[in-house]
Design an enzyme around this catalytic site. Structure first.
Site, PDB file in Angstrom:
ATOM      1  CG  HIS A  54      -0.336  -0.694   2.458  1.00 60.77           C
ATOM      2  ND1 HIS A  54      -0.808  -2.057   2.621  1.00 60.77           N
ATOM      3  CD2 HIS A  54       0.314  -0.114   3.478  1.00 60.77           C
ATOM      4  CE1 HIS A  54      -0.153  -2.254   3.633  1.00 60.77           C
ATOM      5  NE2 HIS A  54       0.721  -1.449   4.046  1.00 60.77           N
ATOM      6  CB  CYS A  55       4.198   2.168   0.106  1.00 62.28           C
ATOM      7  SG  CYS A  55       4.077   1.807   2.009  1.00 62.28           S
ATOM      8  CB  ILE A  56       5.663   0.708  -4.220  1.00 59.61           C
ATOM      9  CG1 ILE A  56       6.657   0.778  -3.097  1.00 59.61           C
ATOM     10  CG2 ILE A  56       6.361   1.308  -5.548  1.00 59.61           C
ATOM     11  CD1 ILE A  56       7.453   1.992  -2.473  1.00 59.61           C
ATOM     12  CB  ILE A  63      -0.935   3.968  -3.209  1.00 60.71           C
ATOM     13  CG1 ILE A  63      -1.946   2.850  -3.696  1.00 60.71           C
ATOM     14  CG2 ILE A  63      -1.590   5.350  -2.769  1.00 60.71           C
ATOM     15  CD1 ILE A  63      -2.320   2.142  -2.295  1.00 60.71           C
ATOM     16  CG  ASP A  64       3.208   6.102  -1.513  1.00 64.08           C
ATOM     17  OD1 ASP A  64       2.140   5.927  -1.015  1.00 64.08           O
ATOM     18  OD2 ASP A  64       4.190   5.745  -0.776  1.00 64.08           O
TER      19      ASP A  64
END
Ligand code: SAJ
Length: 432
Positions: free
Chosen positions: A270-272, A274-275
């Site tokens: 849920h980081c790469i 999305i960010d």
């Protein structure tokens, strides 16, 4: 300002952490470890109940330490927000997901900001850690907090500091991961740097909240774009009849000017994934086309379909259609040695395989069950029988605790999308 600086330095300050997930909970307990009195706030009653029973739900937080901090009176969890006014510092660690439209969803930041605004007291230091587009702190939180006549840098302090929590990382913890901090005013930067300096070995002050917000987006966009690049290199190598893993391995021998990334079945977590889209959204609002981010997104999200296409080719070459083939998937978590499978590319592969009529089962020691719409799967035992009865074993996540040598020996065919089999060679072993 001197008063709050003193109580921070003496670890007497009361710290509020709003949002007790994989970012907020470890941070809260790190301040508690250093002697601060910490109050955690979360809207999820199950989380608050679990914590107050001394049960941690975050990989990097031991329940024994949580219990110790609670009994020492240095940590407590709340589902309501009235105690926010009693805090000297409040750190906001709430989710920043994407909406279905791929636009940023800052509703959690706004909700948290509203709770802080309602109880904002003179002298308080407010810090946002949630990953978001440059301008969020300045444009959404500052006006909210100055509504009741307060002036930032005089009556309260406001800063942004990106979270750099890497779940399960045994080397880099909060203490030894440098912390970037940017305030609305120099006094805000100074206050936030002083606070983090009590729990982090190295603090990196930058000139503004926008700069700090952008640092985080550079870090994770860098990863997404480079993963997109190596995935495209994998597609090239397949067409050139080259082993992309051999190419990356050899390129990694270059001692300068190169950094290894590895192809795979897609981009999870849920980081790469999305960010970078937070940055893309902001830039499009400024009429700027973020081409690298868009292209990386297209390539990375095409990888699950590429994996299924390869499997179709592999089955065809053996006189079978993908439809009706029995596939045993090894690993469904979004990356190795973690249990999180919510945003895993393996789920996309599973959906595509089901659509193509393949029969699938999976084994993942970290993920007991998976639901895909109406279809529910539970992790099957990794047995010789399970391997033998499958037309192909497909490695989608290369967990360290599987014996891949044994898998290759027992399986009729293995398609490895993560190079978990490393340098193994076998006529029944194929790679992305
Ligand atoms: N992936 C590849 N090829 C690679 C690296 C990753 O396909 O070369 C895939 C992974 O399998 C996964 C996704 O990309 O599906 C993301 O992997 P990740 O290694 O970036 O792991 P994350 O999502 O846990 O990212 C976090 C990030 N940490 C923070 O945002 C604070 C990231 O900045 C870290 O660099 C990363 O952990 C890390 O290094 O473990």
């Amino acid at each position: 300002m001197q008063k709050i600086k003193k109580i921070i330095q003496e670890h007497q300050a009361k710290i509020g952490v709003l949002g007790l997930g994989y970012v907020g909970l470890p941070l809260a307990l790190e301040f508690a470890r250093k002697g601060f009195s910490v109050t955690g706030f979360d809207v999820d009653p199950r989380r608050v109940q679990s914590l107050m029973k001394g049960q941690s739900y975050v990989l990097d937080v031991e329940s024994s330490f949580l219990k110790e901090m609670i009994s020492a009176g240095r940590f407590t969890a709340r589902q309501t927000f009235e105690d926010l006014s009693a805090q000297h510092a409040v750190i906001i660690c709430v989710p920043t997901p994407l909406r279905k439209s791929r636009d940023p969803d800052v509703s959690y930041i706004l909700a948290a900001g509203e709770q802080v605004h309602k109880r904002l007291k003179a002298g308080q230091l407010i810090i946002l850690e949630s990953t978001t587009y440059p301008g969020t702190t300045q444009e959404l939180l500052l006006p909210l907090f100055e509504k009741n006549g307060f002036r930032v840098g005089r009556d309260f302090y406001l800063a942004f500091s990106p979270e750099r929590v890497d779940p399960g990382n045994r080397v880099y913890k909060i203490r030894n991961t440098p912390k970037v901090v940017g305030g609305v005013t120099p006094a805000c930067t100074e206050m936030a740097a002083l606070l983090y300096g009590q729990v982090v070995e190295k603090v990196i002050p930058v000139s503004s909240t926008e700069a700090a917000e952008m640092v985080k987006l550079l870090e994770n966009t860098f990863r997404a774009v480079n993963i997109g690049l190596i995935n495209e290199i994998a597609l090239m190598c397949h067409r050139l009849g080259l082993n992309v893993w051999e190419i990356v391995e050899a390129a990694s021998s270059k001692p300068f000017g190169f950094m290894s990334f590895y192809p795979g079945p897609g981009l999870g977590g849920h980081c790469i994934p999305i960010d970078p889209h937070y940055l893309a959204w902001k830039m499009k609002a400024l009429n700027f086309e973020p081409r690298f981010i868009e292209l990386a997104g297209v390539i990375n999200s095409s990888m699950p379909r590429h994996v299924v296409q390869r499997l179709s080719e592999i089955m065809n070459q053996r006189g079978r259609a993908l439809k009706g083939s029995r596939l045993f998937l090894l690993g469904v978590a979004y990356k190795k040695d973690v249990s999180d499978h919510r945003e895993s590319p393996a789920l996309d592969v599973m959906k595509l395989l089901l659509e193509s009529g393949a029969e699938i089962a999976y084994h993942d020691p970290f993920v007991p069950s998976v639901s895909l719409g109406k279809e529910h799967f539970s992790s099957q035992k990794l047995t010789e029988k399970a391997l033998r009865s499958a037309d192909c074993a497909v490695i989608l996540t290369g967990h360290s605790n599987l014996d891949y040598k044994w898998v290759v020996k027992k399986a009729r065919l293995v398609f490895d999308t993560r190079n978990a089999t490393q340098a193994m060679k076998s006529p029944n072993l194929l790679r992305l």
